[in-house]
Enzyme design. Structure first.
Site, PDB file in Angstrom:
ATOM      1  N   TRP A 174      19.471   1.712  44.322  1.00 22.67           N
ATOM      2  CA  TRP A 174      20.498   0.852  44.909  1.00 22.67           C
ATOM      3  C   TRP A 174      20.341   0.761  46.435  1.00 22.67           C
ATOM      4  O   TRP A 174      21.273   0.420  47.132  1.00 22.67           O
ATOM      5  CB  TRP A 174      21.885   1.391  44.567  1.00 22.67           C
ATOM      6  CG  TRP A 174      22.266   1.181  43.139  1.00 22.67           C
ATOM      7  CD1 TRP A 174      22.980   0.142  42.614  1.00 22.67           C
ATOM      8  CD2 TRP A 174      21.951   2.030  42.024  1.00 22.67           C
ATOM      9  NE1 TRP A 174      23.125   0.286  41.259  1.00 22.67           N
ATOM     10  CE2 TRP A 174      22.515   1.437  40.858  1.00 22.67           C
ATOM     11  CE3 TRP A 174      21.256   3.226  41.877  1.00 22.67           C
ATOM     12  CZ2 TRP A 174      22.400   2.000  39.586  1.00 22.67           C
ATOM     13  CZ3 TRP A 174      21.138   3.794  40.613  1.00 22.67           C
ATOM     14  CH2 TRP A 174      21.703   3.181  39.490  1.00 22.67           C
ATOM     15  N   CYS A 214      22.622  -1.287  36.961  1.00 22.63           N
ATOM     16  CA  CYS A 214      23.440  -1.126  35.759  1.00 22.63           C
ATOM     17  C   CYS A 214      23.102  -2.109  34.653  1.00 22.63           C
ATOM     18  O   CYS A 214      23.004  -1.742  33.486  1.00 22.63           O
ATOM     19  CB  CYS A 214      24.926  -1.166  36.109  1.00 22.63           C
ATOM     20  SG  CYS A 214      25.519  -2.736  36.779  1.00 22.63           S
ATOM     21  N   HIS A 269      30.419  -3.775  36.746  1.00 22.25           N
ATOM     22  CA  HIS A 269      29.574  -2.706  36.216  1.00 22.25           C
ATOM     23  C   HIS A 269      29.320  -3.024  34.742  1.00 22.25           C
ATOM     24  O   HIS A 269      30.205  -3.511  34.040  1.00 22.25           O
ATOM     25  CB  HIS A 269      30.237  -1.342  36.371  1.00 22.25           C
ATOM     26  CG  HIS A 269      29.410  -0.208  35.842  1.00 22.25           C
ATOM     27  ND1 HIS A 269      28.076  -0.060  36.154  1.00 22.25           N
ATOM     28  CD2 HIS A 269      29.723   0.820  35.006  1.00 22.25           C
ATOM     29  CE1 HIS A 269      27.603   1.014  35.537  1.00 22.25           C
ATOM     30  NE2 HIS A 269      28.578   1.557  34.837  1.00 22.25           N
ATOM     31  N   ASP A 318      27.141   4.417  28.339  1.00 21.12           N
ATOM     32  CA  ASP A 318      26.698   3.939  29.648  1.00 21.12           C
ATOM     33  C   ASP A 318      25.467   4.721  30.091  1.00 21.12           C
ATOM     34  O   ASP A 318      25.567   5.898  30.445  1.00 21.12           O
ATOM     35  CB  ASP A 318      27.825   4.100  30.668  1.00 21.12           C
ATOM     36  CG  ASP A 318      27.522   3.407  31.982  1.00 21.12           C
ATOM     37  OD1 ASP A 318      26.378   2.962  32.169  1.00 21.12           O
ATOM     38  OD2 ASP A 318      28.434   3.316  32.821  1.00 21.12           O
ATOM     39  N   TYR A 331      27.319  -5.689  45.340  1.00 21.13           N
ATOM     40  CA  TYR A 331      28.323  -5.513  44.287  1.00 21.13           C
ATOM     41  C   TYR A 331      28.786  -4.072  44.135  1.00 21.13           C
ATOM     42  O   TYR A 331      29.876  -3.816  43.634  1.00 21.13           O
ATOM     43  CB  TYR A 331      27.773  -6.016  42.949  1.00 21.13           C
ATOM     44  CG  TYR A 331      26.793  -5.085  42.270  1.00 21.13           C
ATOM     45  CD1 TYR A 331      27.209  -4.200  41.280  1.00 21.13           C
ATOM     46  CD2 TYR A 331      25.444  -5.065  42.633  1.00 21.13           C
ATOM     47  CE1 TYR A 331      26.314  -3.340  40.670  1.00 21.13           C
ATOM     48  CE2 TYR A 331      24.559  -4.212  42.038  1.00 21.13           C
ATOM     49  CZ  TYR A 331      24.985  -3.337  41.046  1.00 21.13           C
ATOM     50  OH  TYR A 331      24.101  -2.484  40.452  1.00 21.13           O
TER      51      TYR A 331
END
Length: 675
Positions: free
Chosen positions: A232, A268, A326, A349, A506
């Site tokens: 990220w 994600c 997400h 997840d 984001y």
């Protein structure tokens, strides 16, 4: 009489895979589903004599085996092998093999043996998957349209942007592409659980709860030789920008070819897309879900704090955060480990955020348990509950002092959605997670009217302020909005207005201010004034690939020094690529078809770049075109494709520009008829 010998065995691939709903899954072995018989045609050296001859079928999974006497009846509670009635009239016989509905998933070896001697015949191998068509299987889902969408469909749409302006992102799950099934089975074999104790791992693969936790951990590479390395940082040197992936197949193949070195890089939606592929391949109904305004509550107090300056600049304070969106997956399964009522969709997840039992994974957590706030149930319900339910404390601060504070109980988890059955529209599933009335999403790729994005805040000290967009913000155009300030009292007020715009990714706080405006206005008693603002394309062109903006306005009553804030995080919508199919109603498998791809440059400057076309089951490989367009110029190109199999498929386009940060996409779903 000669001893009975097996001369050959036909695994009847085409017939079995058609009956087991595994057509198109490419593997060197037969692919079948548990709890359902599959047929073998056996050729003997002579006729089989029931009262004299005997055979044993050995079914072996990684050195664990069952020896099954071949009989004339099926026992659904265990492995069984039996001759079909009337099939022993010649030297050929039809043999049915059936696993129990809770048999472990895996790649099995088959042998036929004589019970009285060392004779054996290697039949071959088969891959056994979960069976959502079998009512005794714990992944059974009764609705055929759901099985079509959540097991067999090899394309999907992932949703990004913001809750008030949802953006489609096409994704190819690629489960029917060459080698993908074998890679998914390999993923189970290289997991830490298998390396730690292969016997226990093989046995536990009967349970989709166990399988899903193994896969959730193996999609990320944080604890093991998993598939994807997260990044990220916005520095993607040495790998691929997560925004450039558009399917799972390329990622899984790269991981397998590199001998399980992690693929760089994922975020994600990439983690979720790849996990959806693996779970659908294994036969577990799975869908990709987006949670808009998703909280990461690090201290578990169900509160996320946001701080603004007195001029409306959002500050990067605190360990907690709210992601604009997400993405995770839901898998359908029974929860025999819980009391009744918690079967069905379970959250999983694979994005590495928090450890679960010491490993970066999350779930399966029953969606119903999240809704009912059952924090005592496994797995990871408190973390997911906070992602959709945390309160937001919004504070205006000056030199460390809090000037005002408000609480927003509706922002987090404002919209939770997934792809609708048989449709490209997002399905609002917020009410399955929480007791609330979710907002109606507006999708930028739809034919609906432009979204009206508005936010109103009211102060107990006599002022209200409202942000309103005059038109949907589109890359290349101006961002036009108004600020309405209302005096709620019967006295004159002098009011200062501060408007602030910041670029945002984001998943993190905004960066420095790139545009601001300040005004002082006079308001008569109960008067409202509307101030219109415009941010030109040249003023926000430096945003790069961050197509989100945090816009905030603070108004202050000069006399009382009381302040009120309204803010809105919004996404800039990219222009789209048009894909039209010639003679769309007559697209047939194995026949060459033509798609016309069109794009018009909407920017105020020339653009150039590479257009990439892809489509699982339509194009064998990606197709690339170099383009260069002047302002307002259009391009049109023909793309030939040959569908491999019947069904609904997706052709999608991706345009990466050299001198412009916008990533431009387009897609078309195509119904392919059988030849």
């Amino acid at each position: 009489m000669d001893a009975l010998r097996v001369q050959s065995v036909n695994l009847e691939h085409a017939q079995n895979q058609r009956q087991h709903n595994t057509e198109g899954l490419n593997s060197a072995s037969l692919v079948v589903r548990r709890g359902q018989p599959f047929k073998l045609t056996v050729a003997f050296n002579r006729r089989y004599i029931p009262n004299r001859d005997g055979l044993i079928l050995r079914v072996e999974l990684d050195r664990l085996y069952n020896d099954i006497p071949i009989t004339f009846s099926r026992d659904p509670s265990q492995w069984s092998a039996y001759f079909q009635q009337g099939s022993l009239d010649s030297t050929k016989a039809s043999l049915c093999v059936c696993s129990p509905a809770n048999a472990p998933v895996g790649v099995y070896q088959l042998q036929m043996m004589s019970p009285s001697g060392p004779y054996n015949f290697r039949v071959g191998q088969f891959t056994l998957l979960c069976n959502p068509w079998c009512s005794a299987d714990s992944v059974y889902i009764a609705d055929e349209s759901q099985r079509e969408e959540y097991v067999k469909n090899d394309f999907g749409l992932l949703y990004q942007g913001t809750a008030k302006n949802v953006i489609f992102r096409p994704w190819s799950f690629d489960q029917y592409e060459n080698g993908i099934l074998d890679i998914c089975m390999m993923l189970l074999q290289v997991s830490p659980e298998h390396k730690r104790n292969w016997r226990t791992d093989n046995s536990n693969r009967s349970d989709p709860i166990y399988i899903s936790r193994v896969v959730s951990a193996m999609i990320n590479s944080n604890d093991d030789c998993g598939v994807l390395q997260g990044n990220w940082s916005e520095d993607y040197s040495g790998g691929v920008n997560p925004s450039d992936w558009n399917g799972s197949g390329e990622i899984l193949r790269q991981w397998a070819q590199s001998r399980c070195s992690p693929v760089k890089y994922g975020q994600c939606w990439v983690f979720a897309g790849v996990m959806c592929t693996v779970m659908r391949v294994l036969g577990i109904p799975t869908r990709v879900v987006t949670n808009f305004d998703s909280a990461h509550d690090t201290n578990g107090n169900l509160v996320v704090e946001e701080f603004y300056t007195e001029t409306g600049e959002k500050l990067p304070r605190g360990q907690d955060s709210i992601w604009n969106f997400h993405v995770w997956v839901e898998c359908w399964m029974k929860r025999a480990d819980l009391r009744a009522g918690f079967d069905g969709w379970q959250v999983l997840d694979p994005t590495p955020q928090e450890r679960s039992e010491g490993v970066y994974r999350c779930g399966p957590a029953p969606v119903k348990a999240i809704r009912e706030k059952r924090m005592d149930m496994p797995f990871d319900i408190p973390f997911i509950y906070a992602e959709v339910n945390a309160d937001v404390y919004v504070c205006i601060v000056q030199q460390g002092k809090v000037l005002s504070c408000s609480i927003d109980t509706d922002k987090v988890g404002s919209l939770i959605c997934t792809k609708s059955l048989g449709s490209n529209r997002p399905q609002d599933i917020t009410s399955t997670y929480k007791y609330t009335t979710a907002i109606q999403p507006v999708t930028s790729n739809s034919t609906m009217a432009a979204p009206t994005l508005a936010n109103t805040s009211r102060s107990p000290d006599g002022l209200s302020v409202k942000l309103r967009f005059l038109k949907a913000p589109v890359i290349g155009g101006n961002i036009s909005f108004s600020v309405t300030v209302t005096n709620l009292e019967s006295t004159w007020k002098t009011v200062r207005q501060h408007v602030n715009a910041q670029a945002k990714s984001y998943n993190r706080s905004p960066s420095d201010t790139f545009w601001e405006a300040h005004n002082t206005i006079q308001l008569a008693p109960h008067e409202s004034k509307v101030l219109e603002h415009q941010i030109s394309y040249r003023q926000y062109a430096m945003l790069g690939n961050r197509q989100l903006v945090n816009l905030a306005v603070v108004v202050m009553d000069v006399a009382s020094q009381k302040r009120v804030l309204a803010s809105e995080e919004f996404n800039l919508t990219s222009p789209t690529i048009s894909i039209q199919i010639e003679d769309e109603g007559s697209v047939v498998a194995q026949k060459v078809q033509v798609a016309m791809v069109t794009f018009t440059n909407p920017f105020s400057e020339p653009v150039s770049g590479v257009l990439t076309m892809a489509g699982a089951g339509l194009l064998e490989d990606k197709v690339f075109f170099n383009i260069a367009l002047q302002v307002g110029e259009s391009m049109q190109t023909a793309v030939k494709f040959t569908p491999k199999m019947a069904g609904v498929k997706m052709l999608h386009a991706n345009l990466r520009l050299n001198n412009n940060p916008a990533v431009i996409r387009g897609f078309r779903t195509i119904t392919v008829r059988a030849a």
